[in-house]
Structures are given as structure tokens and as C-alpha cells.
Write a protein that holds these residues in place. Structure first.
Motif, PDB file in Angstrom:
ATOM      1  N   UNK A 256       2.566  -3.843   0.951  1.00 16.11           N
ATOM      2  CA  UNK A 256       3.345  -4.285  -0.180  1.00 16.11           C
ATOM      3  C   UNK A 256       2.445  -4.372  -1.187  1.00 16.11           C
ATOM      4  N   UNK A 257       1.325  -4.882  -1.025  1.00 16.98           N
ATOM      5  CA  UNK A 257       0.167  -4.829  -2.043  1.00 16.98           C
ATOM      6  C   UNK A 257      -0.345  -3.422  -2.340  1.00 16.98           C
ATOM      7  N   UNK A 258      -0.463  -2.870  -1.490  1.00 18.10           N
ATOM      8  CA  UNK A 258      -0.747  -1.307  -1.619  1.00 18.10           C
ATOM      9  C   UNK A 258       0.165  -0.451  -2.543  1.00 18.10           C
ATOM     10  N   UNK A 259       1.587  -0.516  -1.925  1.00 16.12           N
ATOM     11  CA  UNK A 259       2.685   0.137  -2.653  1.00 16.12           C
ATOM     12  C   UNK A 259       2.810  -0.384  -4.137  1.00 16.12           C
ATOM     13  N   UNK A 260       2.418  -1.590  -4.577  1.00 21.40           N
ATOM     14  CA  UNK A 260       2.488  -2.380  -5.855  1.00 21.40           C
ATOM     15  C   UNK A 260       1.457  -1.347  -6.474  1.00 21.40           C
ATOM     16  N   UNK A 261       0.155  -1.545  -6.010  1.00 20.50           N
ATOM     17  CA  UNK A 261      -0.850  -0.851  -6.637  1.00 20.50           C
ATOM     18  C   UNK A 261      -0.581   0.519  -6.914  1.00 20.50           C
ATOM     19  N   UNK A 262       0.084   1.333  -5.943  1.00 16.67           N
ATOM     20  CA  UNK A 262       0.038   2.665  -6.494  1.00 16.67           C
ATOM     21  C   UNK A 262       1.202   2.696  -7.524  1.00 16.67           C
ATOM     22  N   UNK A 263       2.086   2.158  -7.768  1.00 14.80           N
ATOM     23  CA  UNK A 263       3.278   2.161  -8.732  1.00 14.80           C
ATOM     24  C   UNK A 263       2.745   1.531 -10.108  1.00 14.80           C
ATOM     25  N   UNK A 264       1.472   1.024  -9.979  1.00 15.18           N
ATOM     26  CA  UNK A 264       1.296   0.455 -11.343  1.00 15.18           C
ATOM     27  C   UNK A 264       0.475   1.601 -12.163  1.00 15.18           C
ATOM     28  N   UNK A 265       0.804   1.527 -13.487  1.00 15.64           N
ATOM     29  CA  UNK A 265       0.111   2.794 -14.328  1.00 15.64           C
ATOM     30  C   UNK A 265      -1.348   2.618 -14.463  1.00 15.64           C
TER      31      UNK A 265
END
Length: 186
Positions: free
Chosen positions: A174-183
């Protein structure tokens, strides 16, 4: 305590040993049996000697009745028990001159009481063996139950650890996916 003749106190102390350790508990139970046998032997010997003395002092029908009353008190497990036959034969020979019928009646009563005592003794032995078998069964059942409980707790701990790893892995994804979607800022 046994050397001083305090058999009852010695058996009482041994009976107070808890059954926490099976080996010590069983050793104590064996000791109780040995001490009880010593007590029976001593009491039997004392009664037998008293009966012989009584017979020597009054070798007649009245003396024989008193002697047989003493002999009836001797436990069949006493070491001196086989000597009783020789004394009763001696008494029988002497009493054949006088009241044979009374002696035979009393002797039958004695034999019946000893047969009853033997049956009672065998019954108590069977009860003791049955109780011991039950205790051993309970001990084995408890041992199996404890082993099952240990295995169950071990499996629970393993499952909880695996579940915790899965939670961490899921949180990581979840953290990795969140980090990937951050500008991305430069």
C-alpha cells in the motif's frame, strides 16, 4: 521414625508427599507399604509371643479361648502368621482331652474370620490397584492434553506470526503504491 516404632507417624509423613513428581510419589507409596508391613510384623510378633506365654500359663480350655482371641488379632500378612499353625496344633492336642467340641467351634470361627479377612484384604488390594490404574490413566491423559495444548499454542503462534507478516507485506505494498501515485517534485 520406624526405628523408634513410630510407624503411624512415618506413614502419615509419607502420605503428605504431593503427587507433583510421579516417581517420588510412587516411591513414597511403596515405602508406606513397607512400613505398614513392618508394623504388622511387629504387632503380630508381640501378639504371638503373648499368646504363647498365655498358653504356657494356662494350658486349658479357658486359656485356649484367650489364646485364640489373641491369634485372631494377628494380621494374615504378618511374618509370624505361619507359626500360628504349630501353636494351634499344640493347643488342639491338649484340648482333645477336654472340651473338643468347644475348641472346634472356636477354631471354625477363627478360620472363617481369617478367610473373611483374606477376602477383605484381597478386595482392598484390588481397590488399590484399580485406584492406581485410574491415577496412571489420569496422569497419562493430562500428559497427552498438555502436549496437545502445547502443539496448539505453537500452531497459534506460528499462524499469528504468518498473519503479522502478511499484514506488514500488505502495508508495504500500500505504501509503495501510495508513493508511486504522489507527484514528483524536484
Amino acid at each position: 521414625l520406624c526405628k523408634r516404632g513410630n510407624y503411624d507417624e512415618a506413614m502419615c509423613l509419607l502420605l503428605q508427599v504431593p503427587d507433583i513428581d510421579r516417581d517420588y510419589f510412587l516411591k513414597c507409596q511403596e515405602q508406606i507399604g513397607e512400613i505398614y508391613q513392618q508394623k504388622i510384623n511387629l504387632q503380630g510378633e508381640q501378639l504371638f509371643n503373648k499368646a504363647k506365654l498365655m498358653w504356657a500359663q494356662s494350658p486349658n480350655a479357658a486359656g485356649a479361648l484367650e489364646v485364640i482371641d489373641l491369634l485372631e488379632q494377628i494380621n494374615i500378612s504378618a511374618q509370624c502368621y505361619p507359626l500360628i499353625d504349630s501353636l494351634t496344633k499344640e493347643i488342639s492336642v491338649q484340648l482333645q482331652k477336654d472340651k473338643e467340641r468347644e475348641w472346634q467351634f472356636k477354631l471354625r470361627q477363627y478360620e472363617d474370620s481369617k478367610a473373611k479377612e483374606q477376602r477383605d484384604f484381597e478386595f482392598r488390594v484390588q481397590q488399590y490397584k484399580h485406584k492406581l490404574a485410574q491415577e496412571e490413566k489420569i496422569y497419562e491423559d493430562n500428559k497427552i492434553r498438555e502436549q496437545r495444548d502445547f502443539e496448539y499454542r505453537k500452531l497459534q503462534d506460528k499462524n499469528e506470526l504468518a498473519l503479522q507478516k502478511e499484514y506488514i507485506e500488505a502495508a508495504k505494498l500500500v505504501a509503495i503504491e501510495y508513493a508511486k501515485n504522489q507527484p514528483q517534485t524536484i
